[in-house]
Design an enzyme around this catalytic site. Structure first.
Site, mmCIF file in Angstrom:
data_model
loop_
_atom_site.group_PDB
_atom_site.id
_atom_site.type_symbol
_atom_site.label_atom_id
_atom_site.label_comp_id
_atom_site.label_asym_id
_atom_site.label_seq_id
_atom_site.Cartn_x
_atom_site.Cartn_y
_atom_site.Cartn_z
ATOM 1 N N LYS A 14 0.846 -1.198 0.000
ATOM 2 C CA LYS A 14 0.000 0.000 0.000
ATOM 3 C C LYS A 14 0.882 1.249 0.000
ATOM 4 O O LYS A 14 1.980 1.233 0.579
ATOM 5 C CB LYS A 14 -0.875 0.010 1.259
ATOM 6 N N ASP A 45 -8.538 -3.447 9.861
ATOM 7 C CA ASP A 45 -8.902 -4.444 8.845
ATOM 8 C C ASP A 45 -9.470 -5.735 9.448
ATOM 9 O O ASP A 45 -9.717 -6.710 8.736
ATOM 10 C CB ASP A 45 -7.687 -4.746 7.949
ATOM 11 N N ARG A 80 -10.321 -11.478 0.765
ATOM 12 C CA ARG A 80 -11.148 -12.501 0.107
ATOM 13 C C ARG A 80 -10.507 -13.883 0.222
ATOM 14 O O ARG A 80 -11.200 -14.891 0.228
ATOM 15 C CB ARG A 80 -11.404 -12.094 -1.353
HETATM 16 N N1 BES Z 1 -8.214 -3.792 3.634
HETATM 17 C C1 BES Z 1 -8.317 -3.324 2.315
HETATM 18 C C2 BES Z 1 -9.601 -2.545 2.015
HETATM 19 C C3 BES Z 1 -9.778 -1.243 2.754
HETATM 20 C C4 BES Z 1 -9.438 -0.051 2.125
HETATM 21 C C5 BES Z 1 -10.334 -1.203 4.006
HETATM 22 C C6 BES Z 1 -9.630 1.144 2.778
HETATM 23 C C7 BES Z 1 -10.525 0.002 4.662
HETATM 24 C C8 BES Z 1 -10.179 1.169 4.038
HETATM 25 C C9 BES Z 1 -8.268 -4.510 1.327
HETATM 26 O O1 BES Z 1 -7.577 -5.616 1.759
HETATM 27 C C10 BES Z 1 -7.631 -4.020 0.076
HETATM 28 O O2 BES Z 1 -6.519 -3.632 0.135
HETATM 29 N N2 BES Z 1 -8.365 -4.040 -1.030
HETATM 30 C C11 BES Z 1 -7.879 -3.596 -2.270
HETATM 31 C C12 BES Z 1 -8.356 -4.566 -3.316
HETATM 32 C C13 BES Z 1 -7.682 -4.391 -4.630
HETATM 33 C C14 BES Z 1 -6.238 -4.806 -4.519
HETATM 34 C C15 BES Z 1 -8.365 -5.232 -5.659
HETATM 35 C C16 BES Z 1 -8.416 -2.196 -2.570
HETATM 36 O O3 BES Z 1 -9.549 -1.908 -2.181
HETATM 37 O O4 BES Z 1 -7.700 -1.402 -3.132
HETATM 38 ZN ZN ZN Z 2 -7.446 -5.885 3.836
HETATM 39 ZN ZN ZN Z 3 -5.500 -5.540 1.318
#
Ligand code: BES
Ligand code: ZN
Ligand code: ZN
Length: 501
Positions: free
Chosen positions: A277, A288, A351
């Site tokens: 990230k 999370d 997921r």
């Molecule tokens: N934990 C994150 C989602 C999230 C984002 C929760 C902001 C709370 C606030 C999740 O694991 C994630 O990183 N999702 C990605 C998915 C993508 C890689 C397809 C996302 O949302 O960017």
């Molecule tokens: Zn996550």
């Molecule tokens: Zn993630």
């Protein structure tokens, strides 16, 4: 905490009393009228002049200057009586309790009868008050040195009613349990990742399980390997913290059937892994495990209220870290149900954890499934920070959850799953599924992916990435974790299968 008494009298001594005022009250009635008489009609004057407001959520404080044994009266404006709903009343109570709490008053009385309307019986009022009281006084015990100084807080509330005191007390307790369950979830989410590992989460779940007599099963890494939980294990590969698969079972009927499976994402910190990230996006990722917290909060309520239902709570838990051992894009992993997954993005880890969580809930006999997860940034883009995203494979089951969410005051909105989404999730040269088909509408791909594991079991997915935390304090709680979906899940379980007359 709460003492319910019949027959309110102005002769009783109180630091403060809370009374509701609907807009129709041009003339003082009931207890307000009695107080008004003792203060020589000043309340009537203040009402006329607008110094006491009947406007929605307005709190007006009147000091009785020694003329009555009730030192202060907090009038809570409620607006038009026919516009009052359970939800708006709970919000109003939240505001009033916050004001009283900030005034450092340790004990106060409330005249619940003054809040009753044609639509809202005294039991509803008591439930709303109990819930709002717990929610609005919630504080996270933080790590600032000065916040360790003891603070004055509300210790006692005397609840007056001319109605059935036992029923009022029972409703207060139900509302308070809902509030407390939500607060427990808030605390879990507010805890930083270094203080809440998968092991800590498992220990916490065990404590709840022992307190309420649930069957407890905590799988360690070796047991997961034996069961073939390759999806959850792949996320854990880069971590020094062992993963946990947490299971709590509550059996409320003679037979283990019609089992509701509650599956919560328990990623205690999400760095994104090798699909790391950006530095702004990583802050806040202690939240999370908001789905896991929602499930555990709901289990606390279920443990207290003991509905005649069957529930299995399943929480796949780990953090998502980077190391020489970590999983990588292009890896292929095998989930518990045998489906293989091509990893295209290690940040789409939720997921993967949930895939094995869902399969394991089915293994434990779940005949209905709800998963709750801070799953995608995409749901925030689509629905913002007030609405939880929902997806389903079953209309009737979705309707039950929608009803529960409306009652809990936690809005959800449905997103579609189409054949095209399924096709994209199933597109891979090397595996049955891929974990990240693209950025376009990616909240839907995440849900679609989970649907591949729910298969034909009625299932609803709740994406709380936008709603699990808030940056602003509100009438029913401070900034930080919201405890969202605790009340929806508990309401769903309580009401499950009971069709409206
Ligand atoms: N934990 C994150 C989602 C999230 C984002 C929760 C902001 C709370 C606030 C999740 O694991 C994630 O990183 N999702 C990605 C998915 C993508 C890689 C397809 C996302 O949302 O960017
Ligand atoms: Zn996550
Ligand atoms: Zn993630």
């Amino acid at each position: 905490m709460f003492t319910v008494k019949n027959e309110i009298k102005v002769q009783d001594t109180h630091e403060a009393i809370l009374i509701g005022l609907y807009a129709k009250n041009q003339k003082t009635t009931g207890l307000t009228h009695e107080i008004d008489t003792l203060v020589d009609g000043q309340i009537t004057v203040l009402l006329k002049e607008g110094d006491i407001s009947t406007k929605k959520n307005n709190v007006s404080k009147v000091h009785t200057l020694g003329k009555t044994p009730i030192k202060r009266v907090y009038f809570l404006g409620l607006g038009k009586e026919d516009e009052q709903s359970f939800e708006s009343l709970r919000e109003a109570f939240g505001k009033a309790v916050k004001v009283i709490d900030e005034a450092k008053i340790e004990s106060f009385a409330v005249d619940v009868d003054s809040f009753v309307t044609e639509k809202l019986a005294v039991q509803d009022v008591a439930h709303a008050f109990g819930e709002a009281f717990a929610l609005s006084t919630y504080k996270f015990a933080d790590y600032k040195q000065k916040s360790n100084e003891p603070e004055k807080k509300i210790e006692d509330v005397i609840v007056y009613t001319n109605d059935d005191a036992d029923e009022v007390e029972a409703s207060l307790k139900v509302g308070f349990a809902y509030g407390q369950g939500t607060n427990s979830a808030r605390t879990l989410v507010n805890l930083p990742g270094n203080m809440l590992t998968a092991t800590d989460l498992a220990n916490y779940a065990s404590e709840i399980g022992m307190k309420y007599g649930f069957e407890i099963e905590i799988l360690d890494k070796e047991e997961m390997e034996k069961l073939g939980m390759g999806a959850l294990l792949s996320v854990n590969k880069g971590s020094v913290e062992p993963p946990k698969m947490i299971v709590l079972k509550y059996q409320g009927t003679d037979n283990w059937k019609d089992v509701i499976g509650l599956v919560g994402k328990g990623i205690t910190f999400d760095t994104g892994g090798y699909s790391i990230k950006p530095k702004d996006g990583i802050v806040g990722m202690k939240s999370d495990m908001g789905g896991a917290a929602a499930v555990l909060g709901a289990m606390e309520i279920i443990g207290q209220l003991k509905p005649e239902k069957n529930v299995v709570a399943v929480i796949p838990s780990t953090d998502n870290m980077i190391s020489g051992d970590a999983f990588k894009p292009d890896d292929v992993v095998t989930s518990m149900n045998g489906k293989t997954i091509e990893i295209l993005n290690t940040d789409a880890e939720g997921r993967l954890a949930l895939a094995d969580g869902i399969t394991y809930a089915k293994f434990h006999g779940a005949s209905y499934l709800v998963d709750v997860a801070t799953l995608t940034g995409g749901v925030i883009v689509a629905l913002g920070n007030d609405i939880t995203g929902a997806m389903t494979n079953n209309e009737a089951f979705f309707e039950e959850i929608l009803e529960a969410s409306l009652e809990a005051g936690e809005p959800i909105w449905r997103l579609p799953i189409t054949e095209n989404h399924k096709k994209r999730v199933r597109k891979s040269l090397v595996a049955d599924l891929n974990n990240s088909p693209g950025r376009d509408g990616h909240a839907i791909f995440a849900g679609t992916f989970l649907g591949e594991f729910a298969e034909s079991t009625p299932w609803v997915h709740l994406d709380i990435a936008g709603t699990a935390t808030t940056t602003t304090a509100h009438n029913l709680g401070p900034a930080g974790a919201t405890g969202v979906m605790v009340r929806t899940l508990a309401t769903l379980v309580e009401r499950f299968g009971i069709t409206e007359e």
